[in-house]
Scaffold this active site. Structure first.
Site, PDB file in Angstrom:
ATOM      1  N   CYS A 112     -29.151  12.247  -0.785  1.00 57.78           N
ATOM      2  CA  CYS A 112     -30.119  11.154  -0.687  1.00 57.78           C
ATOM      3  C   CYS A 112     -30.224  10.570   0.719  1.00 57.78           C
ATOM      4  CB  CYS A 112     -29.779  10.059  -1.686  1.00 57.78           C
ATOM      5  SG  CYS A 112     -29.672  10.643  -3.388  1.00 57.78           S
ATOM      6  N   HIS A 237     -32.921   3.393   0.258  1.00 57.81           N
ATOM      7  CA  HIS A 237     -32.990   4.478  -0.718  1.00 57.81           C
ATOM      8  C   HIS A 237     -33.252   3.871  -2.089  1.00 57.81           C
ATOM      9  CE1 HIS A 237     -32.121   7.749  -3.321  1.00 57.81           C
ATOM     10  NE2 HIS A 237     -30.861   7.418  -3.574  1.00 57.81           N
ATOM     11  N   ASN A 267     -35.825   7.630  -8.828  1.00 55.70           N
ATOM     12  CA  ASN A 267     -34.965   8.023  -7.714  1.00 55.70           C
ATOM     13  C   ASN A 267     -35.343   9.440  -7.303  1.00 55.70           C
ATOM     14  OD1 ASN A 267     -32.856   9.075  -6.138  1.00 55.70           O
ATOM     15  ND2 ASN A 267     -31.265   7.969  -7.246  1.00 55.70           N
TER      16      ASN A 267
END
EC number: 2.3.1.180
Length: 312
Positions: A112, A237, A267
């Protein structure tokens, strides 16, 4: 030389999957998902759509906003944990799709935090004088590595791509400071198992994220002799609304100064920051001369933060 972002773009698959849809395949419900993650829906690519297809469309948008042709790109970096295949790289595939015949190409794997690693790698290549324009893409088809029988993880993830063209910008603009980091001792907390499914220790990842994101943000701001009050917009994020809100509150940044695309996108791993950034730019939430902080964390464990003054 001042190096910054010349253009952004993002792409979302058309297939919308709501929390109510997930109720039909796992023991969950809309309220449980929303209160724990902040997600109402996510986009999932159909079987025939590859990571490279989404990366390609996001890249087109970034090139258009940067007012550059594909032939102007010297290097393509694609951050992903879900390439079409182990090789060739997604970067090589979109190099051909775009017609970027002058570009070198490679993928970056930092989960990520991958887009942050790609963005700073792009800056360093341009700093050397070797390259003038670098295309950085975060693209993921997480649906293909999601365990759809695990209700703790399958509700989190979505597919998509975001992109940025990096190059020289005006005086006082662009990337001003950065931090990249890793702690391999935490590798077991978030990883892909031998069945190609995401395994996550949610409690440990939460503890790591709510500490690391604020710490990294403060670090890149203090490198500039500034304070958190000077931040105009924070793009974290998009992992989980609880993580994002805990980090925001620790930083003392008002709610209207933080990007929140998670409600609609879920996500998206390495694609989440460039997607959220591109959406904020398109919606006019980021303005010329704003001080922006991009900050993320991921499996590895990895993390990264970038402070930049927005504008060309």
């Amino acid at each position: 030389m001042n190096i910054g972002i010349l253009g952004t773009g993002h792409y979302l698959p058309t297939n919308v999957v709501t929390n109510n849809d997930l109720e039909k395949i796992v023991d969950t419900n809309d309220e449980w998902i929303r209160t724990r993650t902040g997600i109402r829906e996510r986009r999932l690519a159909t079987e025939e759509v590859d990571t490279s297809d989404m990366a390609f469309h996001a890249a087109l948008g970034a090139l258009e906003e940067a007012n550059l042709a594909a032939e102007d790109i010297d290097l393509i970096l694609v951050a992903t944990v879900t390439p079409n295949t182990s090789f060739p790289s997604v970067a090589c595939i979109i190099q051909d799709q775009l017609g970027a015949k002058n570009a070198a190409a490679m993928d970056v794997s930092a989960a990520c935090a991958g887009f942050m690693y790609g963005l700073i790698t792009a800056k360093q290549f341009i700093d050397t004088g070797a390259y003038k324009h670098v295309l950085v893409v975060g693209a993921e088809k997480l649906s293909k590595i999601t365990d759809w029988s695990d209700r703790t993880t399958c509700v989190l993830f979505g597919d998509g791509a975001g992109a940025a063209v990096v190059g020289e910008v005006g005086e006082g603009k662009g990337i001003l400071s950065f931090e990249l980091g890793a702690n391999g001792a935490g590798a077991k907390e978030l990883y892909l198992n031998h069945d190609d499914h995401i395994i996550m220790n949610g409690r440990e990842v939460y503890k790591f994220a709510v500490r690391q994101m604020p710490d990294s943000t403060v670090n890149v701001i203090e490198q500039l002799g500034l304070s958190r009050d000077d931040v105009d917009y924070l793009v974290p994020h998009q992992a989980n609304i609880r993580i994002m809100e805990a980090a925001r509150e620790r930083l003392g940044i008002s709610e209207d100064k933080m990007a929140k695309s998670i409600e609609k996108f879920g996500n998206n791993s390495s694609a989440s920051i460039p997607m959220a950034l591109s959406e904020a730019v398109k919606e006019g939430k980021i303005k010329d001369n704003d001080l922006i902080v991009l900050v993320g964390f991921g499996g590895g464990l990895t993390w990264g933060a970038v402070a930049l003054r927005w504008g060309k």
